[in-house]
Design a protein around this motif. Structure first.
Motif, mmCIF file in Angstrom:
data_model
loop_
_atom_site.group_PDB
_atom_site.id
_atom_site.type_symbol
_atom_site.label_atom_id
_atom_site.label_comp_id
_atom_site.label_asym_id
_atom_site.label_seq_id
_atom_site.Cartn_x
_atom_site.Cartn_y
_atom_site.Cartn_z
ATOM 1 N N ASP A 1 0.866 -1.178 0.000
ATOM 2 C CA ASP A 1 0.000 0.000 0.000
ATOM 3 C C ASP A 1 0.901 1.226 0.000
ATOM 4 O O ASP A 1 1.446 1.620 1.034
ATOM 5 C CB ASP A 1 -0.892 -0.040 1.246
ATOM 6 N N VAL B 1 -5.188 -3.707 -1.167
ATOM 7 C CA VAL B 1 -4.881 -2.273 -1.136
ATOM 8 C C VAL B 1 -6.202 -1.563 -1.417
ATOM 9 O O VAL B 1 -6.465 -1.107 -2.539
ATOM 10 C CB VAL B 1 -3.804 -1.903 -2.169
ATOM 11 N N GLN C 1 -0.357 -4.445 3.803
ATOM 12 C CA GLN C 1 -1.698 -4.362 4.372
ATOM 13 C C GLN C 1 -2.083 -5.622 5.130
ATOM 14 O O GLN C 1 -2.653 -5.547 6.211
ATOM 15 C CB GLN C 1 -2.722 -4.099 3.264
#
Length: 345
Positions: free
Chosen positions: A125, A150, A194
């Motif tokens: 991300d 993401v 993430q």
């Protein structure tokens, strides 16, 4: 609509003549792809009880972008995409790009360079990857994120499990298996990934309601065995009350070596991720307590399914598991439920 559905009913709904419907339904040709799709959609909406021809299909080229092939999960994922090429329709082509560097800049460059019709990617991300996905959207190239989502990007879908719930599950088993309440050591690649951050937040949320349990520290091992071992040894030496280790990424062998050093009064509960021949051996040995496997085989299929749905590739009116896009569930493995064959990296 009551009664038997006729070709005339389909024609009325699609706004075309009955002869056009007949050509489409009986696959006689001489109908544009847009009209064919409109007719087939009308037939499906009305519930026409007959086998319908496939959609108009063109060749769909899908690029799969992964990084760090030395990681067991990435190798399993690569192998599965290779297997998929043998069972998918011949008009679906999968190209695999395996990067040695997992940096956002490297992955963003690979995204921008694609010449394929769609991309499946495992990416961090980061503003660079967000911008690259946005650029692909402008080129009408859909992107599906794999392994780690993401959600703020322009990706069309995510193919993977709920990592927050995986972290909560890890917390549940840690609190039940630990000999006593106490601090938990957490190891990750980096919280910029993430999935790793979601797992840590899930653990934090669960432990917040468990008296006596807390997170001693979050160590960033970069999914490197030696770095992970060194950082955990330092943490164990500084905090001898640690009762458990939760590794949210790779580096399980480094965790095992740190535990075997016996710097703690008692060996901690060790919960990690992904079933490999290494984690299976650690489970059998008793060094590892539980592994949470995110089923890369199912993730690969799910990612492709999202692409096929995007291109309206499914067989109208037919139940076909190839196009199943339901969310994935993880599988929990302990020493007593390991599959007979774990001879994979």
């Amino acid at each position: 609509m009551p009664g038997k559905i006729t070709l005339k009913d389909v024609a009325a709904r699609a706004g075309v003549g009955s002869a056009t419907v007949d050509r489409v339904i009986n696959d006689r040709g001489n109908v544009s792809k847009d009209v064919s799709r409109k007719v087939l959609q009308a037939a499906r909406d009305l519930g026409l009880k007959r086998i319908l021809p496939e959609h108009y299909r063109k060749t769909i080229r899908i690029e799969v972008i992964l990084a760090r092939p030395e990681l067991p999960l990435i190798e399993r994922m690569r192998q599965q995409f290779q297997r998929l090429t043998t069972v998918l329709d011949t008009s679906i082509l999968i190209h695999r790009t395996i990067l040695k560097d997992e940096s956002a800049a490297s992955i963003a460059r690979a995204l921008r360079k694609t010449t394929c019709d769609a991309v499946i990617v495992y990416m961090p991300d980061d503003p660079a990857t967000h911008a690259a996905v946005a650029a692909l959207k402008l080129r009408d190239i859909p992107v599906v994120t794999l392994i780690s989502d993401v959600p703020g990007s322009d990706r069309i879908a995510y193919a993977g499990p709920d990592h927050f719930m995986s972290g909560r599950s890890a917390g549940y088993f840690i609190t039940r298996m630990a000999m006593r309440p106490g601090p938990v050591a957490v190891l990750c690649n980096t919280r910029q990934i993430q999935s790793h951050d979601d797992r840590i937040r899930g653990l934090e949320a669960y432990l917040a309601d468990q008296p006596g349990f807390s997170i001693a520290a979050v160590v960033e091992g970069r999914d490197d065995r030696d770095r992970s071992e060194t950082r955990l040894r330092q943490l164990f030496a500084a905090n001898r009350d640690i009762v458990a280790v939760y590794n949210v990424g790779a580096g399980n062998l480094g965790v095992a070596e740190a535990i075997r050093a016996d710097l703690l009064p008692a060996r901690p509960v060790f919960v990690g991720h992904e079933l490999t021949k290494y984690s299976a051996a650690l489970l059998r040995e008793g060094v590892m307590s539980l592994t949470i496997d995110q089923c890369p085989e199912l993730q690969a299929r799910l990612a492709v399914n999202h692409i096929l749905r995007h291109f309206d590739f499914a067989d109208l009116g037919q139940e076909n598991p190839l196009y199943d896009t339901r969310p994935l569930q993880v599988v929990l493995y302990g020493p007593e439920n390991l599959p007979a064959n774990t001879d994979f990296d």
